[in-house]
Design a protein around this motif. Structure first.
Motif, mmCIF file in Angstrom:
data_model
loop_
_atom_site.group_PDB
_atom_site.id
_atom_site.type_symbol
_atom_site.label_atom_id
_atom_site.label_comp_id
_atom_site.label_asym_id
_atom_site.label_seq_id
_atom_site.Cartn_x
_atom_site.Cartn_y
_atom_site.Cartn_z
ATOM 1 N N VAL A 106 41.297 16.531 -27.149
ATOM 2 C CA VAL A 106 41.522 17.450 -26.031
ATOM 3 C C VAL A 106 42.286 16.740 -24.909
ATOM 4 O O VAL A 106 43.137 17.326 -24.242
ATOM 5 N N ARG A 122 38.429 17.851 -16.418
ATOM 6 C CA ARG A 122 39.147 18.905 -17.121
ATOM 7 C C ARG A 122 38.694 19.021 -18.578
ATOM 8 O O ARG A 122 38.485 20.125 -19.084
ATOM 9 N N LYS A 125 35.243 20.500 -18.732
ATOM 10 C CA LYS A 125 35.255 21.931 -18.425
ATOM 11 C C LYS A 125 35.751 22.722 -19.642
ATOM 12 O O LYS A 125 35.164 23.742 -20.023
ATOM 13 N N ALA A 126 36.825 22.232 -20.267
ATOM 14 C CA ALA A 126 37.379 22.938 -21.434
ATOM 15 C C ALA A 126 36.369 22.975 -22.566
ATOM 16 O O ALA A 126 36.178 24.009 -23.217
ATOM 17 N N SER A 129 33.649 25.455 -21.768
ATOM 18 C CA SER A 129 34.133 26.833 -21.911
ATOM 19 C C SER A 129 34.119 27.324 -23.345
ATOM 20 O O SER A 129 33.861 28.488 -23.612
ATOM 21 N N ALA A 154 40.098 24.397 -26.951
ATOM 22 C CA ALA A 154 39.809 23.606 -25.752
ATOM 23 C C ALA A 154 41.005 22.734 -25.393
ATOM 24 O O ALA A 154 41.343 22.578 -24.212
ATOM 25 N N LEU A 157 43.411 24.900 -23.615
ATOM 26 C CA LEU A 157 42.970 25.270 -22.264
ATOM 27 C C LEU A 157 43.134 24.109 -21.281
ATOM 28 O O LEU A 157 43.585 24.299 -20.149
ATOM 29 N N ALA A 158 42.762 22.902 -21.742
ATOM 30 C CA ALA A 158 42.836 21.737 -20.859
ATOM 31 C C ALA A 158 44.272 21.471 -20.434
ATOM 32 O O ALA A 158 44.522 20.870 -19.394
ATOM 33 N N ASN A 160 46.137 23.576 -19.420
ATOM 34 C CA ASN A 160 46.332 24.478 -18.290
ATOM 35 C C ASN A 160 47.621 25.312 -18.387
ATOM 36 O O ASN A 160 48.479 25.276 -17.511
ATOM 37 N N LEU A 188 37.650 33.796 -22.530
ATOM 38 C CA LEU A 188 38.455 32.715 -21.956
ATOM 39 C C LEU A 188 39.681 33.249 -21.239
ATOM 40 O O LEU A 188 40.112 32.733 -20.222
ATOM 41 N N TYR A 192 40.146 32.001 -17.539
ATOM 42 C CA TYR A 192 41.282 31.149 -17.164
ATOM 43 C C TYR A 192 42.476 31.956 -16.676
ATOM 44 O O TYR A 192 43.483 31.406 -16.301
#
Lengths: 266, 276, 258
Positions: A106, A122, A125-126, A129, A154, A157-158, A160, A188, A192
């Motif tokens: 990740v 980060r 958090k990912a 989630s 994940a 998502l990380a 961003n 998600l 996000y």
């Protein structure tokens, strides 16, 4: 009037595919693809197998140059993979690196871009989630298929991203896991506030997830229909699928796909 | 356009493209070889390469051509090859039953484990002085050394192959009451063959290396000795020509293995070419 | 506990039998070729556990390590360059195939002419002769990189350094290590052979020299040293390989179970 979405779909275009063509030698794979994606929208691309979905996705993601036409991403023509676009690949067992732990996987794309603490924050958090809290130290091959795809999400998502591009991400997991992962992606997207472009061959999945479904024809591929699902949010695996509107859209997409298939095999 | 016509035309376009690419690639390879030879020629003619170590490319190639027409050369090749070949036959005769026994029986495997694991990494050339002591610079000496060097890589592969013989296949043979001979021919051999071929391929290249060492240092007759003799008489073109010849021999042996693995292992994944 | 003893017995009976047979079988040997094992071991202790270890063994080991290091690092580095470029690979393939087909010890005379007798000659022979397995396996490993992994590195815009050190090298590492193992074996062969071929010191020189002087116990003792060198080097390599490729074994085992 049915509420379109609880999340904010603006009318601002984030991605625009314009007249995309791709051929290898004499063989034409994509035959003039046109569509736009609005900010915050969840768009599913569904098409029969062999309809060049992967080629389309690679062109959009900037992994492959189209023969003709272009993709605009946030107003800029795509010539290389855009920084605000994350791809979740079909085959998690191949796109997650087996020599790294889940956490390291990740972290890989964003390592060096943030200070250490923020990086760890980060990643954590990912992982939380996607429901992988505390599993970061495992290696991908120590986890089930569903968990591996959660890890791949994940990673996306990380990163961003503004747009999450997903290529048949649940094709290889069992039916129950697939249901869980579908709801995870919906959650998600709200959490996000990302735009999602989701490629699949599964009609139910497409209709259940999407704000809008793009139906592809068989090869050479073009977009035959652009259907707004107009289903209420939040979606629910039982309630949503009971709605008359759901059956209606599903039947329509099914019909188009079958027409595309029979057209292709004449 | 129909799907089948589409698939066909795609396949055709891609394959002709690929053929062209492959042709271009082999041209690149050939070009490099020619370029290196030319560069070598120019550098040695202009004296930029130390003449004490480098003859010119043309001298070496011409010498190689004239060697190819000489009886001495082929005798040397024959001596090197026969030592390697005899050694490999012995390796086959010893390695096959031992490898099978180790792969199929836990008792044999555990009993021989420490001994073999100790013997395996010992470089075969370490034994050269000892075998020179026993047999002098003879064929026996060479063959013994070749056998010691080539036995382990072959046997290791046979052990893998024997472990691969899975019990499902053996159960199948038993339930269909296949005769012992048919079980061996139709189940044992096809399973072992790819492993045996891999083992033999490695064993063969080691056999040539060990034979050349035995000749170069031990003084047995063969290509290695010819290299040493040319070096002693400062005949650089001949020395280089023989070194080149050992390389060509290596390529030829590899080619032979490629040639025989195709028909023997057509069903094996390593030989399958993907249909597109 | 009983099974453990049984297994130990199974493991040890053969080596012990061989050693005992050698010891007692050769005890009163008068054959010049097979001196008593006791004498061989005495010679071994006298020569190799003493100053000779420093004067002959250590330099040999040092040259071997430097040569192997150059062959390994050079093979992996060049293999990466060649493997990453389709064109470079096509251009160099025939040349590489030919060079690696030459039995490495055959280049000894050339190295001797170029470098004369000395450490640089031994090292050059190892570097040039043992590089091929590392090089070829690295090329294959790099070229076999999964298309989806390549897509992933591109779409997440990984920096070149990350692509090489975090993705490419680890992905190719099982194949690279398989090549390095052969490079190691070849390096051991070449240090021994090059010292036998032209040297005035070192283990290889000692063994061949004692054979030529008909000093039989010394020849046996030196052979044992060479055997131990090969054994220890391989052992260390295997330990490192296990560590580096732990993920690979783990993945393999988890696939086996599935």
């Amino acid at each position: 009037m049915i509420p379109l979405s609880t999340s904010t779909i603006s009318t601002e275009t984030i991605m625009a595919v314009e007249g995309l063509r791709k051929s290898y030698g004499e063989a034409q794979i994509l035959d003039g693809i046109d569509f736009t994606v609005n900010k915050g929208e969840f768009v599913c691309i569904v098409g029969p197998s062999g309809s060049g979905k992967t080629t389309l996705l690679r062109c959009i993601a900037g992994l492959q140059a189209p023969t003709e036409g272009k993709t605009m991403f946030e107003g800029v023509e795509v010539t290389e993979p855009p920084a605000k676009l994350a791809v979740v690949f079909q085959d998690y067992s191949r796109s997650l690196l087996p020599w790294m732990t889940v956490q390291e996987n990740v972290m890989l794309p964003i390592e060096g871009r943030f200070p250490k603490e923020e990086l760890a924050e980060r990643v954590k958090k990912a992982l939380v989630s996607v429901g992988l809290a505390g599993k970061g130290k495992l290696y991908p091959w120590q986890m089930s298929g569903g968990m591996q795809q959660r890890a791949a999400i994940a990673r996306g998502l990380a990163y961003n991203p503004d747009v999450l591009l997903m290529d048949e991400p649940f094709a290889a997991v069992d039916a129950q896991t697939r249901v869980e992962l579908e709801d995870l992606v919906l959650r998600l997207r709200d959490e996000y506030n990302t735009t999602v472009l989701f490629v699949t061959h599964d009609i139910d999945e497409a209709v259940y997830l999407a704000d809008r479904v793009l139906v592809l024809s068989g090869a050479p591929t073009s977009v035959t229909e652009n259907i707004e699902t107009l289903l209420p949010n939040p979606r629910n695996q039982i309630e949503t699928k009971r709605l008359e509107r759901y059956s209606e859209v599903r039947a329509r997409v099914m019909g188009l796909i079958q027409a595309a298939k029979s057209h292709a095999s004449i | 356009m129909s799907a089948s016509a589409f698939g066909f035309s795609l396949g055709k376009a891609v394959s002709s493209q690929r053929r062209r690419a492959r042709f271009a690639e082999s041209m690149w390879g050939l070009g490099t070889v020619v370029f290196v030879l030319l560069l070598w020629e120019i550098l040695s003619r202009t004296g930029m390469l130390p003449t004490i170590a480098f003859p010119s490319a043309s001298d070496v190639l011409l010498r190689l051509v004239s060697l190819l027409a000489s009886a001495t050369f082929w005798t040397a090749v024959g001596n090197t090859l026969s030592a390697a070949a005899i050694g490999l036959v012995i390796v086959l005769v010893i390695g096959l039953p031992f490898g099978m026994a180790i792969g199929r029986s836990r008792w044999v495997e555990r009993s021989t484990l420490l001994t073999f694991e100790f013997l395996k990494p010992i470089p075969p050339v370490a034994l050269l002085p000892l075998v020179l002591l026993f047999w002098g610079p003879s064929l026996t000496m060479k063959v013994f050394l070749v056998t010691m060097g080539a036995l382990w890589p072959f046997m290791v592969q046979v052990v893998y192959g024997a472990r691969e013989l899975d019990s499902t296949q053996l159960d199948l043979a038993r339930s269909y009451r296949l005769s012992r001979w048919r079980t061996i021919r139709q189940i044992f051999l096809p399973t072992l063959l790819p492993f045996g071929m891999t083992g033999m391929r490695v064993a063969a290249s080691i056999a040539v290396i060990v034979a050349v060492v035995a000749e170069l240092i031990g003084g047995a007759t063969g290509m290695g000795q010819e290299i040493a003799m040319a070096q002693n008489s400062a005949d650089l073109p001949t020395m280089y020509a023989y070194i080149f010849a050992t390389g060509l021999l290596g390529l030829a042996i590899n080619g032979v293995f490629n040639l025989i693995s195709k028909p023997l292992l057509f069903w094996h994944p390593s030989q399958r070419t993907k249909e597109h | 506990m009983r099974t453990l003893f049984k297994d130990m017995g199974l493991l040890l009976w053969l080596p012990i039998t061989i050693l005992l047979a050698w010891w007692f079988g050769s005890a009163n040997s008068t054959s010049i070729y097979f001196p008593p094992l006791e004498l061989i071991l005495e010679t071994f202790a006298r020569d190799w556990l003493g100053p000779r270890f420093v004067t002959d063994a250590l330099p040999s080991i040092g040259k071997f390590l430097v040569g192997f290091g150059i062959a390994a690092a050079g093979g992996v580095f060049l293999g990466m360059l060649i493997g990453l470029s389709r064109r470079l690979n096509a251009a160099l393939d025939p040349l590489i195939q030919f060079l690696r087909a030459i039995p490495p010890p055959a280049i000894l005379p050339i190295a001797l002419l170029l470098f004369g007798i000395g450490a640089s000659m031994n090292i050059a022979v190892i570097a040039l002769g043992a590089i091929w397995p590392a090089l070829l396996n690295t090329i294959d490993g790099v070229r076999a990189l999964d298309l989806q992994v390549i897509d992933m590195t591109k779409s997440y815009r990984l920096s070149p350094a990350k692509r090489i050190f975090k993705v490419l090298l680890p992905a190719a590492s099982p194949q690279i290590f398989a090549g390095l193992r052969v490079t190691l074996q070849m390096s051991i062969i070449l240090i021994v052979v090059s010292e036998m071929f032209a040297s005035t010191s070192g283990i290889g020189f000692y063994v061949l020299n004692s054979q030529q002087l008909f000093a039989v116990p010394e020849t046996w003792a030196g052979t044992i040293v060479l055997g131990l060198l090969g054994y220890v080097a391989t052992l260390v390599f295997v330990l490192i390989e296990r560590r580096v490729l732990a993920w690979h074994r783990g993945m393999y085992n988890s696939l086996e179970k599935a």
